[in-house]
Write a protein that holds these residues in place. Structure first.
Motif, PDB file in Angstrom:
ATOM      1  N   SER A 197     -11.370  27.367 -19.320  1.00  0.00           N
ATOM      2  CA  SER A 197     -12.814  27.338 -19.094  1.00  0.00           C
ATOM      3  C   SER A 197     -13.115  26.237 -18.097  1.00  0.00           C
ATOM      4  O   SER A 197     -12.274  25.402 -17.794  1.00  0.00           O
ATOM      5  N   SER A 198     -14.321  26.270 -17.594  1.00  0.00           N
ATOM      6  CA  SER A 198     -14.679  25.263 -16.610  1.00  0.00           C
ATOM      7  C   SER A 198     -14.746  23.905 -17.293  1.00  0.00           C
ATOM      8  O   SER A 198     -15.183  23.799 -18.418  1.00  0.00           O
ATOM      9  N   SER A 199     -14.272  22.902 -16.647  1.00  0.00           N
ATOM     10  CA  SER A 199     -14.422  21.567 -17.185  1.00  0.00           C
ATOM     11  C   SER A 199     -14.653  20.627 -16.023  1.00  0.00           C
ATOM     12  O   SER A 199     -14.591  21.015 -14.868  1.00  0.00           O
ATOM     13  N   MET A 200     -14.932  19.365 -16.366  1.00  0.00           N
ATOM     14  CA  MET A 200     -15.211  18.386 -15.325  1.00  0.00           C
ATOM     15  C   MET A 200     -14.049  18.293 -14.356  1.00  0.00           C
ATOM     16  O   MET A 200     -14.223  18.057 -13.178  1.00  0.00           O
ATOM     17  N   TYR A 201     -12.853  18.467 -14.915  1.00  0.00           N
ATOM     18  CA  TYR A 201     -11.648  18.306 -14.126  1.00  0.00           C
ATOM     19  C   TYR A 201     -11.613  19.304 -12.978  1.00  0.00           C
ATOM     20  O   TYR A 201     -11.105  19.013 -11.909  1.00  0.00           O
ATOM     21  N   ASN A 202     -12.184  20.481 -13.217  1.00  0.00           N
ATOM     22  CA  ASN A 202     -12.169  21.517 -12.189  1.00  0.00           C
ATOM     23  C   ASN A 202     -12.923  21.105 -10.936  1.00  0.00           C
ATOM     24  O   ASN A 202     -12.694  21.654  -9.867  1.00  0.00           O
ATOM     25  N   LEU A 203     -13.817  20.143 -11.105  1.00  0.00           N
ATOM     26  CA  LEU A 203     -14.569  19.696  -9.938  1.00  0.00           C
ATOM     27  C   LEU A 203     -13.625  19.145  -8.892  1.00  0.00           C
ATOM     28  O   LEU A 203     -13.834  19.305  -7.704  1.00  0.00           O
ATOM     29  N   GLY A 258     -10.070  19.489  -9.387  1.00  0.00           N
ATOM     30  CA  GLY A 258      -8.846  20.264  -9.406  1.00  0.00           C
ATOM     31  C   GLY A 258      -8.945  21.485  -8.510  1.00  0.00           C
ATOM     32  O   GLY A 258      -9.932  21.704  -7.821  1.00  0.00           O
ATOM     33  N   THR A 280      -9.411  25.292  -7.468  1.00  0.00           N
ATOM     34  CA  THR A 280     -10.274  26.344  -7.973  1.00  0.00           C
ATOM     35  C   THR A 280      -9.405  27.345  -8.723  1.00  0.00           C
ATOM     36  O   THR A 280      -8.319  27.681  -8.262  1.00  0.00           O
TER      37      THR A 280
END
Lengths: 357, 334
Positions: A109-115, A117, A119
């Motif tokens: 799921s989307s998380s802060m880390y994806n910002l 990390g 895509t």
């Protein structure tokens, strides 16, 4: 878009005409339809299948937006599909390049880390999926079906933990879940139940009949007496039509009043519900999931002179805000309202909260 | 180490050049800039230089909450990736690329939040907002674009006058807006359907650090049984666990100390930070930048709102209950 249009049309019509009502009934019907849709349609990629299911889901939800269980089941199925495809993809990827270093773990799921990390990779349409994928998905969906069928069992097994000897329990309306719960508790314990009659549907009266048949000491009280007797009550046990993402309830009208009275007297409020009633939607405003019914039962047409002079409404549901609820008993155990977000994360994909294609 | 690159100056010029940039994004951007200029040859030297730079940044401004959220997020990202470095130079290059793509994504965050928040705005409702927050303004503008009809009360927020900035933006978007005194929150609350505030930082227990006045607004909202929504991008989540106002890193011995202030209470000057109704209307006409920070030195800039006052948080990770915030932070730091 999809085949089996007659079947979809049939369920849509039933939902529209309110021939099929009640969370449990619509959940079962939706799941049954989706199994057929998935097994009979042609699809080869994740997106194709998701789109087929979503388009069916969209029609069903629009047919009766107040039956939130329909949307919930569609979301559960979409979640299962995503998971299965993800699994198939990662196993295909490891087979292909075992020597190369491991690909980044798939973000669930989307998380802060994806910002910061990478895509998350869009499902590759060229991946060769194993032929067992279809049967795997169907198998997983059948597990949801089993879960639906065993819901009452897993909820009622917690009854003896919640209800103690010689307690006085209050409830409102007729909920199959609460009924099973109380009956199960009655096997081991002796307690008294007060049921508010739940005018104007008087479903509380039916509930009282069922409970007394099972040998429980049951008293029917008028709705107006709820506050008066609340001080003697040990626990309020409620059923619900739907649970919203913040822990709020959409339940039979009168529930809010009962919960408020319980809060005033600091009486714990326990809500018995299957997980399929848990919706990832928020109460955008308090009336968003309400329906008004035929006012005939509030003020009959025989009262012709009066009817001309007054407006009569008969809202069927109440919105009960989460601060009135102390505990949810679901088929996965007991949870406080603040924990529900976790169950939503586990059961639904964040991309599926709306069915936009 | 890169002695020639001044990270603080870079950060300040970034903010000056683009007022739409928020502090954590600017902080990450200047750290990326630092990496570009870095001529560190070993891992530990490199990590040290980033650590030092983020400390420098944090100490360079008076209110470092959201800035440190950005720094910490970036540091976390760097340390988490530092284990599987094959080649130092290529790794540095990917860090730069990721940092730059973050800046682009950060902008998209706000639009996502606006999208999520719009359904909560009811037709015909009145909304109370506090001071100026870019993401709150965007949300309201999006709602207006979606043909929602609503009115807005905005607190003037005497320290930064952010309310006046908000009012200008909202009026330009065709939203009827009234500026109210900070002290009038209790007066208007009965006319209000919901309270919306932005955030400097969202802390671990789901509480909120925001411009001074948010806490009292939340208390008033709770007392009047009105929903209090916080709007925050997820890069503002910080690993702090304040138990009261004085646990915040912005608190120091000077804050609200009982010293003789060199303020002439009788004069009606704006410089003391007092607003008379006439001064309010004046400032509403031509926005003033506050050059009077010095005289307010001992007043806190931010306050902490405990999670039990917050109904929901609108973030780019979805609409969260306050308890959902700790989950996201654990996901990042575990």
């Amino acid at each position: 878009m999809s085949k089996n249009n007659e079947l979809v049309d049939d369920l849509v019509a039933k939902l529209k005409r309110r021939q099929l009502v009640g969370s449990s009934a619509v959940a079962h019907a939706t799941l049954k339809l989706l199994i057929v849709v998935i097994s009979k349609n042609n699809w080869s990629t994740c997106n194709q299948l998701l789109n087929i299911v979503k388009s069916v889901g969209q029609r069903l939800v629009q047919a009766n937006p107040t039956e939130l269980a329909v949307g919930n089941i569609v979301r559960r199925v979409l979640h299962v599909i995503r998971e299965e495809f993800r699994e198939a993809e990662s196993s295909a990827a490891t087979n292909k390049n075992q020597s190369e270093f491991h690909a980044a773990p798939l973000t669930t799921s989307s998380s802060m880390y994806n910002l910061l990390g990478e895509t998350s990779s869009i499902p590759d349409d060229n991946v060769q999926y194993p032929s067992s994928l279809r049967s795997n998905i169907i198998q997983e969906i059948r597990e949801i079906k089993d879960e639906l069928e065993n819901i009452y069992d897993s909820i009622k097994n917690q009854a003896s933990l919640q209800i103690h000897s010689n307690e006085i329990i209050m409830t409102i309306g007729r909920s199959k879940t609460v009924e099973e719960f109380l009956k199960m508790a009655a096997v081991k314990r002796k307690f008294q139940v007060l049921v508010a009659e739940s005018a104007p549907s008087y479903s509380g009266q039916d509930m009282a009949v069922e409970l007394s048949k099972a040998g429980i000491e049951t008293t029917v009280i008028p709705d107006s007496a709820v506050f008066a007797v609340m001080s003697r009550v040990n626990k309020v046990i409620l059923g619900t039509h739907a649970v919203l993402a913040n822990g709020g309830l959409v339940a039979i009208s009168g529930t809010h009043m009962m919960a408020a009275a319980a809060k005033h007297h600091s009486i714990p409020v326990v809500v018995c519900t299957g997980l399929y009633k848990l919706s990832p939607l928020y109460p955008y405003d308090e009336d968003s999931f309400n329906v008004t019914f035929n006012p005939d039962s509030v003020l009959g047409f025989e009262e012709g002179d009066l009817i001309e002079k007054v407006t009569v409404t008969n809202p069927y549901y109440d919105y009960v805000s989460p601060d009135f609820v102390n505990l949810f008993i679901t088929n996965q155990g007991g949870h406080p309202p603040s924990y529900l977000y976790r169950l939503i994360v586990e059961n639904y994909d964040p991309n599926d909260h709306t069915f936009d294609l | 180490m890169s002695k020639d690159f001044d990270v603080v100056a870079n950060y300040k010029s970034l903010l000056l050049n683009s007022p739409e940039l928020s502090m954590p994004v600017a902080a990450i951007q200047s750290l990326v800039e630092l990496i570009k200029h870095s001529n560190a040859t070993t891992m530990s030297e490199f990590m040290l230089s980033i650590n030092v730079a983020s400390q420098l940044l944090k100490s360079s401004v008076r209110n470092s909450i959201s800035l440190s959220a950005g720094c910490d997020l970036f540091l976390r990202f760097v340390t988490r990736n530092s284990q599987d470095v094959a080649e130092f130079e290529t790794w540095k290059a990917t860090l730069i690329v990721r940092g730059q793509s973050f800046v682009e994504k950060a902008d998209a965050c706000r639009y996502k939040i606006a999208e999520l928040g719009v359904p909560f705005i009811k037709d015909g409702s009145t909304i109370l907002i506090h001071a100026h927050s870019r993401v709150v303004s965007l949300l309201l503008q999006k709602a207006a674009e979606n043909h929602k009809r609503f009115k807005v009360f905005v607190t003037e927020s005497s320290q930064t006058r952010g309310g006046i900035r908000s009012a200008k933006m909202l009026r330009a978007a065709g939203i009827p807006t009234t500026i109210i005194l900070d002290a009038a929150v209790g007066y208007v609350i009965d006319k209000v359907d919901m309270v919306l505030v932005g955030a400097e930082g969202v802390v671990e227990n789901g509480g909120l650090i925001n411009q001074i006045g948010s806490y009292q607004m939340a208390i008033v909202a709770k007392a009047a049984n009105k929903p209090f929504y916080a709007v925050a991008e997820s890069y503002k989540f910080v690993r702090l666990f304040p138990l009261n106002q004085y646990d915040l890193p912005t608190y120091n011995a000077d804050t609200l100390s009982f010293q003789e202030l060199n303020v002439d209470y009788d004069s009606k000057s704006d410089d003391a930070g007092f607003v008379t109704p006439s001064a309010l209307s004046q400032t509403a006409l031509h926005m003033k930048t506050s050059e009077d920070q010095g005289s307010q030195g001992s007043n806190p800039l931010v306050d902490y709102t405990p999670p039990n006052y917050i109904t929901l948080l609108f973030t780019d990770l979805g609409v969260l209950t306050p308890s959902g915030v700790s989950d996201e932070l654990i996901k990042l730091y575990l």
